[in-house]
Design a protein around this motif. Sequence first.
Motif, PDB file in Angstrom:
ATOM      1  N   ALA A  61       0.892  -1.272   0.346  1.00  0.00           N
ATOM      2  CA  ALA A  61       0.427  -0.004   0.431  1.00  0.00           C
ATOM      3  C   ALA A  61       0.803   1.328  -0.228  1.00  0.00           C
ATOM      4  O   ALA A  61       1.881   1.279   0.755  1.00  0.00           O
ATOM      5  CB  ALA A  61      -1.107   0.053   1.481  1.00  0.00           C
ATOM      6  N   ASP A  62       0.464   2.284  -0.271  1.00  0.00           N
ATOM      7  CA  ASP A  62       1.285   3.295  -0.852  1.00  0.00           C
ATOM      8  C   ASP A  62       1.671   3.696   0.757  1.00  0.00           C
ATOM      9  O   ASP A  62       2.633   4.530   0.403  1.00  0.00           O
ATOM     10  CB  ASP A  62       0.694   4.360  -1.625  1.00  0.00           C
ATOM     11  CG  ASP A  62       0.502   4.518  -3.299  1.00  0.00           C
ATOM     12  OD1 ASP A  62      -0.602   5.515  -3.580  1.00  0.00           O
ATOM     13  OD2 ASP A  62       1.291   3.287  -4.061  1.00  0.00           O
ATOM     14  N   SER A  63       0.683   4.059   1.853  1.00  0.00           N
ATOM     15  CA  SER A  63       0.670   4.446   2.627  1.00  0.00           C
ATOM     16  C   SER A  63       2.390   3.655   3.739  1.00  0.00           C
ATOM     17  O   SER A  63       2.123   4.049   4.473  1.00  0.00           O
ATOM     18  CB  SER A  63      -0.249   4.408   3.881  1.00  0.00           C
ATOM     19  OG  SER A  63      -1.008   3.063   3.458  1.00  0.00           O
ATOM     20  N   VAL A  64       2.679   2.417   3.188  1.00  0.00           N
ATOM     21  CA  VAL A  64       3.739   1.630   4.025  1.00  0.00           C
ATOM     22  C   VAL A  64       4.740   1.698   3.088  1.00  0.00           C
ATOM     23  O   VAL A  64       5.607   1.372   3.565  1.00  0.00           O
ATOM     24  CB  VAL A  64       3.421   1.152   4.807  1.00  0.00           C
ATOM     25  CG1 VAL A  64       2.004   0.534   5.330  1.00  0.00           C
ATOM     26  CG2 VAL A  64       3.081  -0.585   2.941  1.00  0.00           C
ATOM     27  N   LYS A  65       4.796   1.942   1.693  1.00  0.00           N
ATOM     28  CA  LYS A  65       6.255   2.140   1.168  1.00  0.00           C
ATOM     29  C   LYS A  65       6.811   2.361   1.735  1.00  0.00           C
ATOM     30  O   LYS A  65       7.213   3.166   2.084  1.00  0.00           O
ATOM     31  CB  LYS A  65       5.620   2.195  -0.086  1.00  0.00           C
ATOM     32  CG  LYS A  65       6.104   1.840  -1.576  1.00  0.00           C
ATOM     33  CD  LYS A  65       5.980   2.171  -2.944  1.00  0.00           C
ATOM     34  CE  LYS A  65       4.212   1.212  -2.884  1.00  0.00           C
ATOM     35  NZ  LYS A  65       3.883   1.943  -4.424  1.00  0.00           N
ATOM     36  N   ALA A  66       8.154   1.738   1.444  1.00  0.00           N
ATOM     37  CA  ALA A  66       9.996   2.515   2.037  1.00  0.00           C
ATOM     38  C   ALA A  66      10.147   2.293   3.293  1.00  0.00           C
ATOM     39  O   ALA A  66      10.791   2.196   4.142  1.00  0.00           O
ATOM     40  CB  ALA A  66       9.711   3.563   1.255  1.00  0.00           C
ATOM     41  N   ARG A  67       8.177   1.346   4.333  1.00  0.00           N
ATOM     42  CA  ARG A  67       8.958   1.662   5.899  1.00  0.00           C
ATOM     43  C   ARG A  67       8.157   0.430   6.178  1.00  0.00           C
ATOM     44  O   ARG A  67       8.786  -0.229   6.922  1.00  0.00           O
ATOM     45  CB  ARG A  67       7.780   2.610   6.352  1.00  0.00           C
ATOM     46  CG  ARG A  67       7.905   3.952   6.360  1.00  0.00           C
ATOM     47  CD  ARG A  67       6.640   4.978   6.687  1.00  0.00           C
ATOM     48  NE  ARG A  67       5.147   4.439   6.849  1.00  0.00           N
ATOM     49  CZ  ARG A  67       4.313   4.094   7.844  1.00  0.00           C
ATOM     50  NH1 ARG A  67       5.216   4.122   8.865  1.00  0.00           N
ATOM     51  NH2 ARG A  67       3.308   3.887   7.600  1.00  0.00           N
TER      52      ARG A  67
END
Length: 124
Positions: A61-67
């Motif tokens: 999901a965009d909200s968690v990408k890279a985290r």
Amino acid sequence: QVQLVASGGGFVQAGGSLRLSCAASGRTFKDYAVGWFRQAPGKEREFVAAGSRSQFNTYYADSVKARFTISRDNAANMVYLQMNSLEPEDTAVFYCATNFYNTDYTNRAMYDYWGQGTQVTVSS
């Protein structure tokens, strides 16, 4: 009988990290796509991350990408969700699930077996 068990949730301050685990019995993860979803109080269950069958191509999901990072250990038959830089908005019950159809990974209807959920609480 298939059973998924999610674990690893807890209480953490903003900016902290947690690693969620999902164990399966009666099903081999590498033969299915696997996903993580979450549900905050009063909200719909939403897609977080998924890995495809076999090659384990990953989707977020965009909200968690890279985290967040989803991973799979074939030898242990485990799936993990490493969550870094946690934010209060990440507070939710997190669920792992298997996707029988290996497609449409963001769609809850594609998932046939679900774990019981593990609570993640992030304080500000």
